[in-house]
Design a protein around this motif. Sequence first.
Motif, PDB file in Angstrom:
ATOM      1  N   LYS A 106       0.784  -1.236   0.000  1.00  0.00           N
ATOM      2  CA  LYS A 106       0.000   0.000   0.000  1.00  0.00           C
ATOM      3  C   LYS A 106       0.819   1.291   0.000  1.00  0.00           C
ATOM      4  N   LEU A 107       1.791   1.366   0.925  1.00  0.00           N
ATOM      5  CA  LEU A 107       2.469   2.645   1.131  1.00  0.00           C
ATOM      6  C   LEU A 107       3.280   3.070  -0.080  1.00  0.00           C
ATOM      7  N   GLN A 111       2.527   6.284  -2.535  1.00  0.00           N
ATOM      8  CA  GLN A 111       3.583   7.293  -2.608  1.00  0.00           C
ATOM      9  C   GLN A 111       3.970   7.544  -4.059  1.00  0.00           C
ATOM     10  N   THR A 112       4.094   6.455  -4.829  1.00  0.00           N
ATOM     11  CA  THR A 112       4.466   6.588  -6.238  1.00  0.00           C
ATOM     12  C   THR A 112       3.403   7.345  -7.009  1.00  0.00           C
ATOM     13  N   ARG A 113       2.143   7.014  -6.764  1.00  0.00           N
ATOM     14  CA  ARG A 113       1.064   7.707  -7.485  1.00  0.00           C
ATOM     15  C   ARG A 113       0.993   9.176  -7.104  1.00  0.00           C
ATOM     16  N   LEU A 114       1.336   9.480  -5.856  1.00  0.00           N
ATOM     17  CA  LEU A 114       1.306  10.875  -5.410  1.00  0.00           C
ATOM     18  C   LEU A 114       2.245  11.769  -6.214  1.00  0.00           C
ATOM     19  N   LYS A 118      -0.810  13.778 -12.026  1.00  0.00           N
ATOM     20  CA  LYS A 118      -0.952  15.239 -12.048  1.00  0.00           C
ATOM     21  C   LYS A 118      -1.902  15.715 -10.949  1.00  0.00           C
ATOM     22  N   ALA A 119      -1.448  16.700 -10.199  1.00  0.00           N
ATOM     23  CA  ALA A 119      -2.284  17.273  -9.146  1.00  0.00           C
ATOM     24  C   ALA A 119      -3.554  17.841  -9.764  1.00  0.00           C
ATOM     25  N   GLY A 120      -4.659  17.649  -9.066  1.00  0.00           N
ATOM     26  CA  GLY A 120      -5.931  18.166  -9.556  1.00  0.00           C
ATOM     27  C   GLY A 120      -6.743  17.129 -10.324  1.00  0.00           C
ATOM     28  N   GLU A 121      -6.060  16.122 -10.892  1.00  0.00           N
ATOM     29  CA  GLU A 121      -6.772  15.080 -11.635  1.00  0.00           C
ATOM     30  C   GLU A 121      -7.414  14.106 -10.649  1.00  0.00           C
ATOM     31  N   ALA A 122      -8.489  13.415 -11.127  1.00  0.00           N
ATOM     32  CA  ALA A 122      -9.228  12.486 -10.267  1.00  0.00           C
ATOM     33  C   ALA A 122      -8.345  11.381  -9.696  1.00  0.00           C
ATOM     34  N   ASP A 123      -7.437  10.841 -10.511  1.00  0.00           N
ATOM     35  CA  ASP A 123      -6.630   9.722 -10.019  1.00  0.00           C
ATOM     36  C   ASP A 123      -5.604  10.187  -8.968  1.00  0.00           C
ATOM     37  N   HIS A 124      -5.192  11.469  -9.062  1.00  0.00           N
ATOM     38  CA  HIS A 124      -4.287  12.006  -8.046  1.00  0.00           C
ATOM     39  C   HIS A 124      -5.024  12.194  -6.722  1.00  0.00           C
ATOM     40  N   GLU A 125      -6.281  12.637  -6.816  1.00  0.00           N
ATOM     41  CA  GLU A 125      -7.106  12.787  -5.612  1.00  0.00           C
ATOM     42  C   GLU A 125      -7.285  11.435  -4.938  1.00  0.00           C
ATOM     43  N   GLN A 126      -7.462  10.388  -5.767  1.00  0.00           N
ATOM     44  CA  GLN A 126      -7.603   9.030  -5.218  1.00  0.00           C
ATOM     45  C   GLN A 126      -6.318   8.598  -4.526  1.00  0.00           C
ATOM     46  N   ALA A 127      -5.169   8.936  -5.150  1.00  0.00           N
ATOM     47  CA  ALA A 127      -3.874   8.577  -4.557  1.00  0.00           C
ATOM     48  C   ALA A 127      -3.719   9.223  -3.186  1.00  0.00           C
ATOM     49  N   LYS A 128      -4.181  10.468  -3.089  1.00  0.00           N
ATOM     50  CA  LYS A 128      -4.095  11.191  -1.810  1.00  0.00           C
ATOM     51  C   LYS A 128      -4.973  10.514  -0.769  1.00  0.00           C
ATOM     52  N   ARG A 129      -6.207  10.151  -1.169  1.00  0.00           N
ATOM     53  CA  ARG A 129      -7.120   9.469  -0.231  1.00  0.00           C
ATOM     54  C   ARG A 129      -6.521   8.149   0.220  1.00  0.00           C
ATOM     55  N   ASP A 130      -5.934   7.416  -0.732  1.00  0.00           N
ATOM     56  CA  ASP A 130      -5.327   6.121  -0.399  1.00  0.00           C
ATOM     57  C   ASP A 130      -4.165   6.300   0.568  1.00  0.00           C
ATOM     58  N   MET A 131      -3.351   7.343   0.355  1.00  0.00           N
ATOM     59  CA  MET A 131      -2.208   7.597   1.230  1.00  0.00           C
ATOM     60  C   MET A 131      -2.687   7.918   2.640  1.00  0.00           C
ATOM     61  N   TYR A 214      12.537  15.174  -9.246  1.00  0.00           N
ATOM     62  CA  TYR A 214      13.327  14.700 -10.389  1.00  0.00           C
ATOM     63  C   TYR A 214      12.618  13.524 -11.076  1.00  0.00           C
ATOM     64  N   LEU A 215      12.082  12.599 -10.249  1.00  0.00           N
ATOM     65  CA  LEU A 215      11.358  11.451 -10.801  1.00  0.00           C
ATOM     66  C   LEU A 215      10.108  11.917 -11.534  1.00  0.00           C
ATOM     67  N   LYS A 216       9.434  12.893 -10.940  1.00  0.00           N
ATOM     68  CA  LYS A 216       8.200  13.418 -11.536  1.00  0.00           C
ATOM     69  C   LYS A 216       8.491  14.036 -12.901  1.00  0.00           C
ATOM     70  N   ASP A 217       9.597  14.763 -12.943  1.00  0.00           N
ATOM     71  CA  ASP A 217       9.977  15.409 -14.191  1.00  0.00           C
ATOM     72  C   ASP A 217      10.282  14.366 -15.266  1.00  0.00           C
ATOM     73  N   LYS A 218      10.944  13.288 -14.836  1.00  0.00           N
ATOM     74  CA  LYS A 218      11.397  12.281 -15.785  1.00  0.00           C
ATOM     75  C   LYS A 218      10.284  11.300 -16.180  1.00  0.00           C
ATOM     76  N   PHE A 219       9.517  10.847 -15.179  1.00  0.00           N
ATOM     77  CA  PHE A 219       8.566   9.767 -15.415  1.00  0.00           C
ATOM     78  C   PHE A 219       7.118  10.143 -15.179  1.00  0.00           C
ATOM     79  N   GLY A 220       6.883  11.361 -14.694  1.00  0.00           N
ATOM     80  CA  GLY A 220       5.533  11.710 -14.293  1.00  0.00           C
ATOM     81  C   GLY A 220       4.586  11.899 -15.455  1.00  0.00           C
ATOM     82  N   ALA A 221       3.288  11.881 -15.133  1.00  0.00           N
ATOM     83  CA  ALA A 221       2.256  12.105 -16.145  1.00  0.00           C
ATOM     84  C   ALA A 221       2.352  13.533 -16.653  1.00  0.00           C
TER      85      ALA A 221
END
Lengths: 222, 235
Positions: A106-107, A111-114, A118-131, A214-221
């Motif tokens: 889980k953790l 964390q990876t999805r966070l 992209k902040a503001g998108e539905a799946d990011h909101e879900q990642a936050k709730r899951d965290m 750095y990871l977000k820049d390289k691999f992020g949505a």
Amino acid sequence: MADEVILLDFWVSPFGQRCRIALLEKGISYEYSEQSLAQKSDLLLRSNPIHKKIPVLLHAGRPICESLIILEYIDETWSDKSPLLPFDNPYARSCARFWADYVDKKLFDSQTRLWKLKAGEADHEQAKRDMVETLQTLEKELGEKDYFGGDVFGFLDVVIVPFVAWFYAYERFGGFSVEEVCPRLVAWAKRCRERESVSKTISDPEKVYEFALYLKDKFGAK
Amino acid sequence: MAGGGENKLKLLGMWTSPFALRVKLALSFKGLSYEYVEEDLRNKSELLLSSNPVHKKVPVLIHNGKPICESQIIVQYIDETFPGADASLLPSDPYERAVARFWAAYIDDKLLKSWLQASMGKTEEEKAEALKETFAAVANLEAAFKECSKGKPFFGGDTVGYLDVTLGGLVSWMHAGEALYGMRLFDATRSPLLDAWVDRFGSLDAAKAVLPDAGRLAEYAKKRQAEQAAAAAAN
């Protein structure tokens, strides 16, 4: 040397840090070998041909892979000092293993999805709730205890503590306060940091956040 | 062996679950008696929900009222709590234990995952890719069998061990899969050692006592597929 210990690792990896903390707790001297994940060494590829991942513990030339498996190996091989798992209590051992499995399922995923989404998108909101849910679940499991294992720092504490360096990153990416969500967990983190094995090992939260950026820049949505 | 009082064992399971089957196999090989509760996963019991509030899944082993969850953790618990007269399921040497744990995780995370995707994937492309990954995983496991068995009949050597029980949970589904798709997971050309192991393991009395009938599993799978197709068509 016949019983030489080498750890193939990556500086910010919480999985590698678990192994470093365990080795320090047991007073085992070892060679730390920083690995490049972009250009994996022959040694890493030979030692972990199946997953090609760190951490890998090499003991007398034989590789042990997967951080939780490495922790149990360390505990069983150097069993005379500082037991991580209670050796005489199968039920307590199974609880520790259950929660270690939970953390890995889980953790790390939340964390990876966070950082990735992209902040503001539905799946990011879900990642936050899951965290938040994951942190609250761990908070509940900790309860009033000083450590996850009870009175003594042990296996589950070693498993979780490297992630406390990521709390700041969770707050920046998730826009919430970790202390508000799980105050006892934050107090536990402070308590663990007083141990030399932990303070010497876990990363600086600012550096972790920079790394996640750095990871977000390289691999992020995008 | 004791079934009441001091050592009360209760297993919450579901007859098609390979994970619950692992636990049944471990209990069977250890000669332990227990109460079995068949769960309806579409209508989970209070006992299941209160025993495994985090995942709400089977199997759960309840020993003297205390729940243990996750099949591999349960099997290790059984091994540590009931050492028994025979060899334990996990080897005694720490390095060999680490190797056994590594391949047990691999069976679930890689082999089982891609095998399921090969039949349940949404597109033909996904399924084909998953099938490729499954065969790669089989090849790795075949090599692992060679390393662990050292020429003996089981992963555990002369006697059934942790990996035999872990993989054993999949044996009936392997036969069901062959009946359904005409594809053998371990076949004589690709993985001769594992192919021989399946028959050898399946013929042991302690395994026969608990392995579900492959024909029944195939019927169950067909029924579930039809239900899912109908539900998809209705939407």
